[in-house]
Write an enzyme that holds these catalytic residues in place. Structure first.
Site, PDB file in Angstrom:
ATOM      1  N   LYS A 217      -9.129  16.543  -1.393  1.00 53.54           N
ATOM      2  CA  LYS A 217      -8.731  17.356  -0.241  1.00 53.54           C
ATOM      3  C   LYS A 217      -8.833  18.849  -0.535  1.00 53.54           C
ATOM      4  O   LYS A 217      -9.224  19.630   0.330  1.00 53.54           O
ATOM      5  CB  LYS A 217      -7.296  16.993   0.154  1.00 53.54           C
ATOM      6  CG  LYS A 217      -6.885  17.560   1.500  1.00 53.54           C
ATOM      7  CD  LYS A 217      -5.567  16.967   1.982  1.00 53.54           C
ATOM      8  CE  LYS A 217      -5.230  17.484   3.381  1.00 53.54           C
ATOM      9  NZ  LYS A 217      -3.988  16.903   3.905  1.00 53.54           N
TER      10      LYS A 217
ATOM     11  N   GLU B   8     -12.027   0.244   8.765  1.00 48.06           N
ATOM     12  CA  GLU B   8     -13.085   0.876   7.966  1.00 48.06           C
ATOM     13  C   GLU B   8     -14.227  -0.079   7.639  1.00 48.06           C
ATOM     14  O   GLU B   8     -15.372   0.343   7.492  1.00 48.06           O
ATOM     15  CB  GLU B   8     -12.514   1.463   6.677  1.00 48.06           C
ATOM     16  CG  GLU B   8     -11.652   2.711   6.881  1.00 48.06           C
ATOM     17  CD  GLU B   8     -10.188   2.403   7.127  1.00 48.06           C
ATOM     18  OE1 GLU B   8      -9.845   1.217   7.349  1.00 48.06           O
ATOM     19  OE2 GLU B   8      -9.365   3.338   7.106  1.00 48.06           O
TER      20      GLU B   8
ATOM     21  N   MET C 128     -20.554 -24.048   8.917  1.00 50.41           N
ATOM     22  CA  MET C 128     -21.303 -24.242   7.672  1.00 50.41           C
ATOM     23  C   MET C 128     -20.402 -24.831   6.586  1.00 50.41           C
ATOM     24  O   MET C 128     -20.834 -25.652   5.785  1.00 50.41           O
ATOM     25  CB  MET C 128     -21.929 -22.920   7.217  1.00 50.41           C
ATOM     26  CG  MET C 128     -22.960 -23.084   6.121  1.00 50.41           C
ATOM     27  SD  MET C 128     -24.330 -24.172   6.593  1.00 50.41           S
ATOM     28  CE  MET C 128     -25.500 -22.992   7.272  1.00 50.41           C
TER      29      MET C 128
ATOM     30  N   PHE D 244       0.334   9.373  -3.224  1.00 52.65           N
ATOM     31  CA  PHE D 244       0.285   8.583  -1.991  1.00 52.65           C
ATOM     32  C   PHE D 244      -1.164   8.423  -1.536  1.00 52.65           C
ATOM     33  O   PHE D 244      -1.921   9.388  -1.478  1.00 52.65           O
ATOM     34  CB  PHE D 244       1.114   9.270  -0.893  1.00 52.65           C
ATOM     35  CG  PHE D 244       1.042   8.542   0.418  1.00 52.65           C
ATOM     36  CD1 PHE D 244       1.590   7.256   0.538  1.00 52.65           C
ATOM     37  CD2 PHE D 244       0.413   9.106   1.516  1.00 52.65           C
ATOM     38  CE1 PHE D 244       1.515   6.580   1.739  1.00 52.65           C
ATOM     39  CE2 PHE D 244       0.344   8.417   2.722  1.00 52.65           C
ATOM     40  CZ  PHE D 244       0.892   7.149   2.835  1.00 52.65           C
ATOM     41  N   GLN D 245      -1.538   7.195  -1.216  1.00 50.67           N
ATOM     42  CA  GLN D 245      -2.896   6.845  -0.793  1.00 50.67           C
ATOM     43  C   GLN D 245      -3.950   7.275  -1.811  1.00 50.67           C
ATOM     44  O   GLN D 245      -5.067   7.650  -1.452  1.00 50.67           O
ATOM     45  CB  GLN D 245      -3.212   7.397   0.605  1.00 50.67           C
ATOM     46  CG  GLN D 245      -2.390   6.687   1.678  1.00 50.67           C
ATOM     47  CD  GLN D 245      -2.888   6.908   3.088  1.00 50.67           C
ATOM     48  OE1 GLN D 245      -3.472   7.946   3.387  1.00 50.67           O
ATOM     49  NE2 GLN D 245      -2.659   5.943   3.956  1.00 50.67           N
TER      50      GLN D 245
END
Lengths: 596, 179
Positions: free
Chosen positions: A174, A62, A492, A124-125
């Site tokens: 949802k 993502e 760096m 969940f999630q």
């Protein structure tokens, strides 16, 4: 979009929430969505499956989706769009959201959420997405009522692109996506109250032009705000700067707004800017700042910053004014509107360039330029990273070329040695400094510029951070070129350890790097390698000739550092030139440890 | 010079800022997060819906900082999407500020009689009593409430925070233009 009405008839009694979202996206002109599916967004993926109006690009992580949307937005000027699932899908977007907030990139990120009746139950999630993303977005929404769905999507686009652009999150439970929802077209949705001021105050413009016409040691200091204001703003900038004949420097984010080949351009400023740009900022009597924000990488030590100048600051964000540096003439406006007004006023007053007045100033600047602060020692045996960028520029400059970068030494060398003639061709993570930005950003750029030559100038350590997106490039036949300056170090980090931590290279060396040529082949792409300077041009030419994604492993001199350098916390006139400079030995010491 | 020359002052000053916001979920968290994320002080904060038809809440924030920090705070608040109107009541003219507090005193008869005397003197209202306790309501400026509580030395205190309004005709309502 002309084909928008095909998605559904004008009167749409039977759309569900997901279809309403899709329709709103299409009506907003969205053609590409970067995303990754999951349980909570399955209704949206189902709606995507049933239509042909916008293309979904399946990323591999993502974070890659958000950077891709950023690259897409920055090269096209359109709003980039991301679709991810709830929980880990949403939390993986946080780095990209923060990056877009810092660099003012307009993106809309749609996140799935557990059904409204489960919110707060540690489902969940489930994650508190609006809570987590509140400080790293310009605004965010949780849509609980299907009635609000279409309006919220349209408003999200309006907020993302209006005023100072930025990222907006819309969290979609949802059940809202599955249930019936009414559709409202963009023109039927009044934007409540968010209408940032765009036009400058006329008296401020008059004062600014009076100051500009009278200055003896002026400098234009231009940032990404001008590019965000659009191509016309960049044109007006060019006209105004040339009408005055004054020197111009640009920030990392501003490169390309004004052409690098123009003799009025004296290079990038800031920590790794040119000697002449930083000295001119220090010594000027009038600073005309347009669309830049006096970032600490630009100003160095605040009390030593350009002590004797009058400062004009054009910015669309009132909270950027007087944040770090006190200015005498703030102008709150869209950079394009302000430039247009300044140009009109300049012409109305009949001002002409006055080379005599500023001749001593230019003479001083020419003196600084003669120090050749971007110079480096050439080598017959090893590839100097600066040389690699110079060759890449020479061989690609006549192409339709777009450059993204990762973060680190290679990024600074790219900014110094690649010459940008036009805006929208340079995409880099400036404010946040996000390693892993370049490859996914290049993916987004390539999608917006299908015929363009898109190159990610990378360091091997950053590139590895989001290398999973090679798989996406291969899947969608996006011929992005990764030009990796491989020194086996986090360069760096190592440079700062050299300067400020007694050469103790704690964890900045990478053992067991992949064989990038074989890695390319494993992904189904082409891998090339150059280890000596005489191989370099052939590798670049071959890279350009391949019709597909390429990884170039450019094995460069490991010890090279980025010069010039203003150590954090020092003033512009404390700039360190390279070890080759006869008058200016490098002064690094452990005194620099507390710097950032 | 003609131009705005802001001298960076290091002196810290207390400001009362009134903000009209869309009454939507998360708006208070957004405002508080803005202060905590940047290290600014909140001395007092009150919030309640003031316009049901327009779904508007009014937030009154008492904060302190240098002039530059106060300017930053106002600019950052003003650019939030749900913020409709904002006024720095401290700099924009005369202002009335009120705070309410409840204070409970527990003790023997002598202590309670003493408390009643203080309350009477300070204009506090007795709103609940038992044999061992008295509970007072007091309204006034924050300084008035401070001195009442100093005199009363109550066992329990609940303060509502500052609400404020400009004196005279100046108003902060939905019908005025966004600054």
């Amino acid at each position: 979009m002309s084909d928008a009405p095909d998605l559904a008839p004008p009167v749409t009694p039977k759309l569900n929430g997901a279809e309403v979202v899709l329709r709103a996206l299409v009506d907003q002109g969205v053609e590409h969505v970067f995303g990754y599916p999951g349980g909570a967004v399955l209704p949206l993926y189902d709606a995507i499956f049933k239509q042909n109006h916008l293309q979904h690009i399946l990323v591999r992580h993502e974070q890659g989706a958000v950077h891709a949307a950023e690259g897409y937005a920055r090269t096209s000027g359109k709003v980039g769009v991301v679709l991810v699932t709830s929980g880990p899908g949403a939390t993986n977007t946080v780095t990209g959201l923060t990056d877009a907030l810092m660099d003012s990139v307009p993106i809309v990120v749609l996140t799935g959420q557990v059904p409204t009746h489960m919110i707060g139950n540690d489902a969940f999630q489930e994650a508190d997405t609006v809570g987590i993303t509140r400080p790293c977005t310009k605004h965010n929404y949780l849509v609980k009522d299907p009635e609000d769905l279409a309006r919220t999507i349209h408003e999200a686009f309006h907020v993302a692109r209006s005023g100072r652009p930025g990222p907006v999150v819309v969290d979609l439970p949802k059940d809202v996506a599955l249930g019936p929802a009414p559709y409202h077209a963009p023109e039927d949705v009044p934007h409540r109250h968010y209408q940032p001021k765009r036009t400058p105050a006329a008296d401020r413009i008059e004062q600014a032009v009076d100051l500009i016409a009278r200055a003896h040691r002026p400098i234009f200091y231009v940032g990404g705000g001008v590019i965000n204001a659009g191509p016309e703003a960049c044109e007006d900038l060019r006209t105004l700067v040339r009408a005055t004949g004054y020197p111009i420097t640009q920030t990392l984010m501003g490169l390309g707004a004004f052409p690098a080949s123009d003799p009025l351009f004296i290079g990038m400023l800031g920590m790794h800017g040119t000697y002449e740009a930083n000295m001119a900022m220090h010594g000027c009597d009038l600073m005309i700042c347009i669309g830049a924000r006096f970032d600490d990488r630009v100003t160095g030590r605040l009390d030593g910053f350009s002590p004797n100048s009058v400062k004009i600051h054009v910015d669309i964000d009132p909270s950027s004014i007087n944040k770090n540096i006190q200015v005498q003439l703030p102008i709150i406006a869209d950079c394009g509107e302000a430039l247009k007004a300044m140009l009109a006023r300049w012409r109305e007053r009949g001002h002409q360039p006055d080379p005599l007045r500023i001749a001593p100033w230019w003479e001083t600047i020419r003196g600084w330029q003669s120090r050749n602060s971007l110079g480096y020692r050439k080598s017959e045996t090893s590839i100097k990273p600066q040389h690699a960028i110079e060759r890449l520029y020479e061989l690609t400059k006549n192409e339709d070329v777009y450059i993204t970068t990762e973060v680190g030494q290679h990024q600074m060398w790219a900014a110094q040695h690649f010459k940008f003639e036009d805006p929208f061709r340079w995409m880099t993570s400036g404010g946040l400094g996000t390693m892993g930005y370049g490859l996914p950003a290049a993916m987004g750029v390539q999608l917006a510029r299908p015929g363009g030559l898109v190159i990610d100038i990378a360091g091997e350590a950053s590139w590895v951070m989001n290398m999973q997106e090679m798989s996406t490039l291969v899947q969608y036949r996006l011929p992005v070129k990764s030009f990796i300056l491989n020194n086996s170090y986090m360069g760096m980090v190592r440079q700062w350890q050299d300067f400020f931590h007694g050469n103790r290279h704690a964890e900045s060396y990478m053992d067991s790097l992949p064989d990038f040529v074989k890695l390319a082949e494993a992904f189904g792409a082409v891998g090339l390698r150059a280890t000596t300077p005489d191989e370099l041009d052939d590798v670049i030419r071959e890279m350009m000739a391949v019709d597909g994604p390429v990884i170039c492993d450019i094995v460069v001199d490991r010890a090279e550092n980025v010069y010039p350098m203003i150590p954090g916390g020092a003033a512009h006139n404390d700039i360190m030139l390279s070890p080759e400079d006869p008058d200016e030995p490098v002064r690094g010491s452990e005194d620099g440890m507390p710097l950032v | 010079m003609l131009y705005e020359q802001r001298i960076a002052e290091d002196t810290t000053r207390r400001h009362t800022i009134a903000v009209l916001v869309d009454n939507e979920p998360g708006v208070l968290a957004r405002v508080i997060g803005l202060f905590s994320g940047r290290g600014y002080n909140i001395d007092s904060l009150t919030v309640a819906e003031v316009d049901r038809a327009e779904h508007l809440s009014r937030i009154t924030i008492v904060t302190s900082g240098t002039e530059q920090i106060i300017e930053q705070i106002k600019a950052l608040l003003a650019k939030q999407v749900p913020v409709r109107q904002l006024a720095d009541l401290t700099t924009e003219g005369q202002v009335v500020e009120r705070e309410m507090a409840l204070a409970k005193v527990v003790g023997d008869r002598a202590r309670l009689i003493d408390a009643l005397r203080v309350a009477d003197f300070m204009g506090a209202r007795l709103i609940d009593r038992t044999l061992e306790t008295l509970t007072f309501e007091v309204t006034g400026s924050s300084e008035d409430i401070d001195s009442f509580l100093r005199l009363l030395e109550p066992e329990e205190v609940s303060r509502a925070g500052v609400v404020a309004m400009a004196r005279g005709t100046r108003m902060l309502t939905a019908s005025e233009l966004r600054p």
